[in-house]
Scaffold this motif. Structure first.
Motif, mmCIF file in Angstrom:
data_model
loop_
_atom_site.group_PDB
_atom_site.id
_atom_site.type_symbol
_atom_site.label_atom_id
_atom_site.label_comp_id
_atom_site.label_asym_id
_atom_site.label_seq_id
_atom_site.Cartn_x
_atom_site.Cartn_y
_atom_site.Cartn_z
ATOM 1 N N PRO A 156 51.981 67.736 15.240
ATOM 2 C CA PRO A 156 52.658 68.979 15.621
ATOM 3 C C PRO A 156 53.558 68.748 16.836
ATOM 4 C CG PRO A 156 50.279 69.303 15.451
ATOM 5 C CD PRO A 156 50.535 67.851 15.304
ATOM 6 N N ARG A 157 54.701 69.393 16.807
ATOM 7 C CA ARG A 157 55.653 69.271 17.912
ATOM 8 C C ARG A 157 55.954 70.657 18.444
ATOM 9 N NH1 ARG A 157 60.145 64.893 18.039
ATOM 10 N NH2 ARG A 157 58.201 63.759 18.080
ATOM 11 N N THR A 158 55.805 70.826 19.748
ATOM 12 C CA THR A 158 56.061 72.101 20.397
ATOM 13 C C THR A 158 57.485 72.115 20.926
ATOM 14 O OG1 THR A 158 53.746 72.261 21.030
ATOM 15 C CG2 THR A 158 55.286 73.676 22.202
ATOM 16 N N ILE A 159 58.212 73.189 20.629
ATOM 17 C CA ILE A 159 59.580 73.362 21.130
ATOM 18 C C ILE A 159 59.704 74.771 21.691
ATOM 19 C CG2 ILE A 159 60.625 71.664 19.576
ATOM 20 C CD1 ILE A 159 61.518 74.096 17.856
ATOM 21 N N GLU A 185 58.472 69.303 23.375
ATOM 22 C CA GLU A 185 58.705 70.298 24.423
ATOM 23 C C GLU A 185 60.183 70.443 24.777
ATOM 24 O OE1 GLU A 185 56.083 69.772 27.752
ATOM 25 O OE2 GLU A 185 54.323 70.186 26.524
ATOM 26 N N ALA A 186 61.044 70.250 23.761
ATOM 27 C CA ALA A 186 62.486 70.421 23.971
ATOM 28 C C ALA A 186 62.807 71.903 24.098
ATOM 29 C CB ALA A 186 63.271 69.814 22.805
ATOM 30 N N THR A 187 63.789 72.199 24.918
ATOM 31 C CA THR A 187 64.272 73.565 25.067
ATOM 32 C C THR A 187 65.600 73.655 24.332
ATOM 33 O OG1 THR A 187 63.197 73.810 27.204
ATOM 34 C CG2 THR A 187 64.970 75.343 26.693
ATOM 35 N N ILE A 188 65.629 74.506 23.332
ATOM 36 C CA ILE A 188 66.829 74.667 22.505
ATOM 37 C C ILE A 188 67.460 75.997 22.863
ATOM 38 C CG2 ILE A 188 67.716 74.843 20.146
ATOM 39 C CD1 ILE A 188 65.211 73.209 19.314
ATOM 40 N N ARG A 189 68.732 75.957 23.201
ATOM 41 C CA ARG A 189 69.457 77.185 23.514
ATOM 42 C C ARG A 189 70.379 77.497 22.344
ATOM 43 N NH1 ARG A 189 68.239 74.784 28.169
ATOM 44 N NH2 ARG A 189 67.693 76.070 29.961
ATOM 45 N N SER A 190 70.056 78.580 21.648
ATOM 46 C CA SER A 190 70.845 78.988 20.483
ATOM 47 C C SER A 190 70.755 80.494 20.351
ATOM 48 C CB SER A 190 70.319 78.309 19.216
ATOM 49 O OG SER A 190 70.975 78.822 18.081
ATOM 50 N N ASN A 191 71.885 81.162 20.548
ATOM 51 C CA ASN A 191 71.897 82.629 20.436
ATOM 52 C C ASN A 191 71.762 83.098 18.990
ATOM 53 O OD1 ASN A 191 72.047 83.061 23.168
ATOM 54 N ND2 ASN A 191 74.278 83.076 23.207
ATOM 55 N N THR A 192 72.018 82.204 18.041
ATOM 56 C CA THR A 192 71.840 82.573 16.634
ATOM 57 C C THR A 192 70.434 82.242 16.136
ATOM 58 O OG1 THR A 192 72.681 80.438 15.908
ATOM 59 C CG2 THR A 192 74.281 82.232 16.106
ATOM 60 N N GLY A 193 69.646 81.576 16.982
ATOM 61 C CA GLY A 193 68.287 81.220 16.599
ATOM 62 C C GLY A 193 68.233 80.067 15.617
ATOM 63 N N THR A 194 69.180 79.142 15.706
ATOM 64 C CA THR A 194 69.246 78.008 14.783
ATOM 65 C C THR A 194 68.550 76.799 15.387
ATOM 66 O OG1 THR A 194 71.340 78.811 13.905
ATOM 67 C CG2 THR A 194 70.802 76.508 13.489
ATOM 68 N N ILE A 195 67.677 76.206 14.598
ATOM 69 C CA ILE A 195 66.983 74.980 14.999
ATOM 70 C C ILE A 195 67.216 73.944 13.909
ATOM 71 C CG2 ILE A 195 64.760 73.908 15.521
ATOM 72 C CD1 ILE A 195 63.733 76.648 16.354
ATOM 73 N N LEU A 233 56.909 73.276 8.303
ATOM 74 C CA LEU A 233 56.069 74.388 8.722
ATOM 75 C C LEU A 233 56.474 74.792 10.127
ATOM 76 C CD1 LEU A 233 54.281 72.714 6.585
ATOM 77 C CD2 LEU A 233 52.414 74.008 7.543
ATOM 78 N N LEU A 234 56.691 76.075 10.328
ATOM 79 C CA LEU A 234 56.988 76.629 11.640
ATOM 80 C C LEU A 234 55.846 77.569 11.984
ATOM 81 C CD1 LEU A 234 59.116 76.904 13.948
ATOM 82 C CD2 LEU A 234 59.927 78.940 12.755
ATOM 83 N N ASN A 235 55.128 77.238 13.036
ATOM 84 C CA ASN A 235 53.963 78.016 13.461
ATOM 85 C C ASN A 235 52.937 78.155 12.334
ATOM 86 O OD1 ASN A 235 55.240 78.371 15.956
ATOM 87 N ND2 ASN A 235 56.290 80.201 15.212
ATOM 88 N N GLY A 236 52.745 77.078 11.555
ATOM 89 C CA GLY A 236 51.740 77.060 10.509
ATOM 90 C C GLY A 236 52.165 77.671 9.189
ATOM 91 N N GLY A 260 61.201 81.869 22.043
ATOM 92 C CA GLY A 260 59.845 81.608 22.496
ATOM 93 C C GLY A 260 59.373 80.224 22.107
ATOM 94 N N GLU A 261 58.060 80.023 22.215
ATOM 95 C CA GLU A 261 57.424 78.740 21.920
ATOM 96 C C GLU A 261 57.093 78.668 20.435
ATOM 97 O OE1 GLU A 261 53.237 76.489 22.929
ATOM 98 O OE2 GLU A 261 54.039 77.904 24.394
ATOM 99 N N HIS A 262 57.400 77.511 19.817
ATOM 100 C CA HIS A 262 57.144 77.316 18.391
ATOM 101 C C HIS A 262 56.559 75.929 18.171
ATOM 102 C CE1 HIS A 262 59.310 80.956 17.321
ATOM 103 N NE2 HIS A 262 60.274 80.577 18.144
ATOM 104 N N THR A 263 55.785 75.795 17.108
ATOM 105 C CA THR A 263 55.218 74.511 16.705
ATOM 106 C C THR A 263 55.778 74.168 15.334
ATOM 107 O OG1 THR A 263 53.189 75.021 17.887
ATOM 108 C CG2 THR A 263 53.090 73.238 16.293
ATOM 109 N N ILE A 264 56.317 72.952 15.219
ATOM 110 C CA ILE A 264 56.872 72.512 13.934
ATOM 111 C C ILE A 264 56.077 71.307 13.438
ATOM 112 C CG2 ILE A 264 59.210 73.405 14.228
ATOM 113 C CD1 ILE A 264 60.098 70.671 15.167
#
Length: 167
Positions: free
Chosen positions: A157-160, A84-94, A113-116, A136-140
């Motif tokens: 599964p990990r929700t971020i 449940e980490a909140t990642i702040r990235s304007n480029t959308g990088t995880i 896998l991102l969202n399955g 938004g919310e994603h599952t990895i």
């Protein structure tokens, strides 16, 4: 005709037993040659001077080696980001990192896998970088797979949450 060939071969074989001479020049450099020099001394060569290479017979792989890998319980864990980490990235990088216990078997790879859906092709590194992910919310999930696609282990599964500035 055979007699000429035999005589030629014998002559060549006798000439191959040439002596080896060693001498030191005025600069102290050591030289070796098959021609005698003024200050050269003839060297006696031991029969053990030939290089020999021994090749071990190849080990036969039995089909039980694949069964051994399947009997091992592998454990995959996602090290970062945290649950449940909140990642702040304007480029959308995880950036995702994972670990496996015991060690990654030979011929196995990591997939992400991102969202399955598989977002990263199988690779040997446990470090992943996803780019241009929507906010938004994603599952990895990180899987360890064999070359033929069989899943050996899977992380929980990990929700971020990804925050991106919108236009």
């Amino acid at each position: 005709m055979r007699l000429i060939i035999l005589i030629t071969l014998l002559t060549l074989s006798f000439s191959s037993f040439a002596a080896v001479y060693r001498w030191v020049d005025e600069n102290g450099k050591v030289h070796y040659s098959d021609e005698p020099q003024s200050n050269a001394s003839e060297m006696e060569l031991n029969k053990n001077t030939q290089n020999t290479i021994s090749i071990n017979p190849p080990k036969l792989l039995n089909n039980n080696s694949n069964q051994t890998n399947s009997n091992i319980n592998y454990s995959v864990a996602i090290l970062s980001p945290s649950e449940e980490a909140t990642i702040r990235s304007n480029t959308g990088t995880i950036k995702v990192s994972a670990s496996i216990s015991p060690r990654l078997p030979q011929g196995a790879f990591y997939t992400l896998l991102l969202n399955g859906q598989i977002k990263v092709q199988p690779q040997a590194s446990s470090m992943f970088t996803l780019s241009n992910v929507d906010r938004g919310e994603h599952t990895i999930v990180v899987n360890v797979v064999t070359q033929n696609g069989k899943v050996l282990a899977s992380s929980s599964p990990r929700t971020i949450f990804l925050h991106r500035a919108s236009l």
